[in-house]
Design a protein around this motif. Sequence first.
Motif, PDB file in Angstrom:
ATOM      1  N   ILE A 118     -10.548   0.792 -13.908  1.00  0.00           N
ATOM      2  CA  ILE A 118     -10.066  -0.389 -13.189  1.00  0.00           C
ATOM      3  C   ILE A 118      -8.645  -0.724 -13.646  1.00  0.00           C
ATOM      4  N   GLN A 119      -7.738  -0.894 -12.680  1.00  0.00           N
ATOM      5  CA  GLN A 119      -6.358  -1.287 -12.971  1.00  0.00           C
ATOM      6  C   GLN A 119      -5.687  -0.393 -14.012  1.00  0.00           C
ATOM      7  N   MET A 120      -5.667   0.892 -13.769  1.00  0.00           N
ATOM      8  CA  MET A 120      -4.972   1.826 -14.658  1.00  0.00           C
ATOM      9  C   MET A 120      -3.483   1.471 -14.639  1.00  0.00           C
ATOM     10  N   ARG A 121      -2.901   1.297 -15.798  1.00  0.00           N
ATOM     11  CA  ARG A 121      -1.526   0.802 -15.895  1.00  0.00           C
ATOM     12  C   ARG A 121      -0.501   1.926 -15.729  1.00  0.00           C
ATOM     13  N   ASN A 122       0.671   1.549 -15.242  1.00  0.00           N
ATOM     14  CA  ASN A 122       1.730   2.533 -15.000  1.00  0.00           C
ATOM     15  C   ASN A 122       2.121   3.229 -16.299  1.00  0.00           C
ATOM     16  N   THR A 123       2.202   4.525 -16.249  1.00  0.00           N
ATOM     17  CA  THR A 123       2.458   5.483 -17.335  1.00  0.00           C
ATOM     18  C   THR A 123       1.385   5.443 -18.421  1.00  0.00           C
ATOM     19  N   SER A 124       0.214   4.897 -18.113  1.00  0.00           N
ATOM     20  CA  SER A 124      -0.860   4.949 -19.103  1.00  0.00           C
ATOM     21  C   SER A 124      -1.314   6.393 -19.286  1.00  0.00           C
ATOM     22  N   ALA A 177       0.852  -1.192   0.000  1.00  0.00           N
ATOM     23  CA  ALA A 177       0.000   0.000   0.000  1.00  0.00           C
ATOM     24  C   ALA A 177       0.889   1.244   0.000  1.00  0.00           C
ATOM     25  N   GLN A 178       0.749   2.073  -1.017  1.00  0.00           N
ATOM     26  CA  GLN A 178       1.611   3.250  -1.141  1.00  0.00           C
ATOM     27  C   GLN A 178       0.996   4.476  -0.475  1.00  0.00           C
ATOM     28  N   GLY A 179      -0.238   4.771  -0.810  1.00  0.00           N
ATOM     29  CA  GLY A 179      -0.865   5.942  -0.220  1.00  0.00           C
ATOM     30  C   GLY A 179      -0.018   7.175  -0.405  1.00  0.00           C
ATOM     31  N   HIS A 180       0.236   7.901   0.686  1.00  0.00           N
ATOM     32  CA  HIS A 180       0.994   9.143   0.627  1.00  0.00           C
ATOM     33  C   HIS A 180       2.479   8.942   0.926  1.00  0.00           C
ATOM     34  N   THR A 181       2.960   7.704   0.854  1.00  0.00           N
ATOM     35  CA  THR A 181       4.392   7.470   1.073  1.00  0.00           C
ATOM     36  C   THR A 181       5.192   8.157  -0.026  1.00  0.00           C
ATOM     37  N   GLN A 182       6.435   8.461   0.292  1.00  0.00           N
ATOM     38  CA  GLN A 182       7.312   9.169  -0.644  1.00  0.00           C
ATOM     39  C   GLN A 182       8.306   8.205  -1.286  1.00  0.00           C
ATOM     40  N   ASN A 183       7.808   7.063  -1.746  1.00  0.00           N
ATOM     41  CA  ASN A 183       8.694   6.075  -2.352  1.00  0.00           C
ATOM     42  C   ASN A 183       9.005   6.445  -3.811  1.00  0.00           C
ATOM     43  N   PRO A 184      10.207   6.069  -4.280  1.00  0.00           N
ATOM     44  CA  PRO A 184      10.638   6.467  -5.618  1.00  0.00           C
ATOM     45  C   PRO A 184      10.220   5.467  -6.700  1.00  0.00           C
ATOM     46  N   LYS A 190      -4.938  22.902 -23.018  1.00  0.00           N
ATOM     47  CA  LYS A 190      -4.517  21.508 -23.083  1.00  0.00           C
ATOM     48  C   LYS A 190      -3.688  21.239 -21.827  1.00  0.00           C
ATOM     49  N   ILE A 191      -4.251  20.448 -20.916  1.00  0.00           N
ATOM     50  CA  ILE A 191      -3.696  20.260 -19.572  1.00  0.00           C
ATOM     51  C   ILE A 191      -3.106  18.857 -19.456  1.00  0.00           C
ATOM     52  N   LEU A 192      -1.928  18.762 -18.874  1.00  0.00           N
ATOM     53  CA  LEU A 192      -1.260  17.489 -18.605  1.00  0.00           C
ATOM     54  C   LEU A 192      -1.127  17.340 -17.098  1.00  0.00           C
ATOM     55  N   ALA A 193      -1.521  16.170 -16.555  1.00  0.00           N
ATOM     56  CA  ALA A 193      -1.492  15.956 -15.103  1.00  0.00           C
ATOM     57  C   ALA A 193      -0.945  14.569 -14.784  1.00  0.00           C
ATOM     58  N   VAL A 194       0.113  14.515 -13.982  1.00  0.00           N
ATOM     59  CA  VAL A 194       0.685  13.237 -13.540  1.00  0.00           C
ATOM     60  C   VAL A 194       0.071  12.885 -12.190  1.00  0.00           C
ATOM     61  N   THR A 195      -0.445  11.670 -12.085  1.00  0.00           N
ATOM     62  CA  THR A 195      -1.172  11.275 -10.886  1.00  0.00           C
ATOM     63  C   THR A 195      -0.949   9.798 -10.575  1.00  0.00           C
ATOM     64  N   HIS A 196      -1.917   9.195  -9.887  1.00  0.00           N
ATOM     65  CA  HIS A 196      -1.806   7.836  -9.343  1.00  0.00           C
ATOM     66  C   HIS A 196      -2.991   6.982  -9.789  1.00  0.00           C
ATOM     67  N   GLY A 197      -2.763   5.691  -9.853  1.00  0.00           N
ATOM     68  CA  GLY A 197      -3.740   4.777 -10.425  1.00  0.00           C
ATOM     69  C   GLY A 197      -5.076   4.675  -9.717  1.00  0.00           C
ATOM     70  N   TYR A 198      -5.053   4.468  -8.420  1.00  0.00           N
ATOM     71  CA  TYR A 198      -6.309   4.267  -7.698  1.00  0.00           C
ATOM     72  C   TYR A 198      -7.110   5.568  -7.666  1.00  0.00           C
TER      73      TYR A 198
END
Length: 193
Positions: free
Chosen positions: A162-168, A20-27, A137-145
Amino acid sequence: MTTITFVRHGITDHNMENRAQGHTQNPLNETGRAQAALVAKRLAQESWDVFLSSDLRRARETAEIIARETGKLVDFYDERLREMDRGLIANTIEAERVQRWGANWHELDMKQETHAMMRARGRGFVEDIGTRFAGKKILAVTHGYFLGHTLKELMSDESTGIQMRNTSVTTLCLEDNGWCYLLYDCIRHLDES
């Protein structure tokens, strides 16, 4: 026309461990950095008016790689783009949760953000950014869940997100009757490599 293109961050060791990542600051891990470089090359083929990112490390790293390739610096980091707050279970895997709190840990109050709270946060972000940067035209980097639940809320469709893939890459367009998909969970940049 107002569009928001969401990019999920590159993969992390936490993703691979089902931690579980949540708000952790993992790289990002090595694969995640390579994924980010590939999506950056793809995104560099377009121009962007506004570039936003979650302030969590894995998203920031992804955004920084994109910024280097596109030449578009991040305009600002927005906490509303953060992943679901996992509360007490952040940085744990299922076996650790069972060991610490028992097999029924999910019935306990683990101080997690609820789906309803996360969906309201996502809708609020999209409505605010769509209004503030109308026609952009807006670009936003975010998280899957977070992204998945935001899409469920915006589209009123529980089968989406459902199950958004990494860098999708997922692009939404604002039309008269609301937001619609122009692109959904696309990873052609990974397939082409």
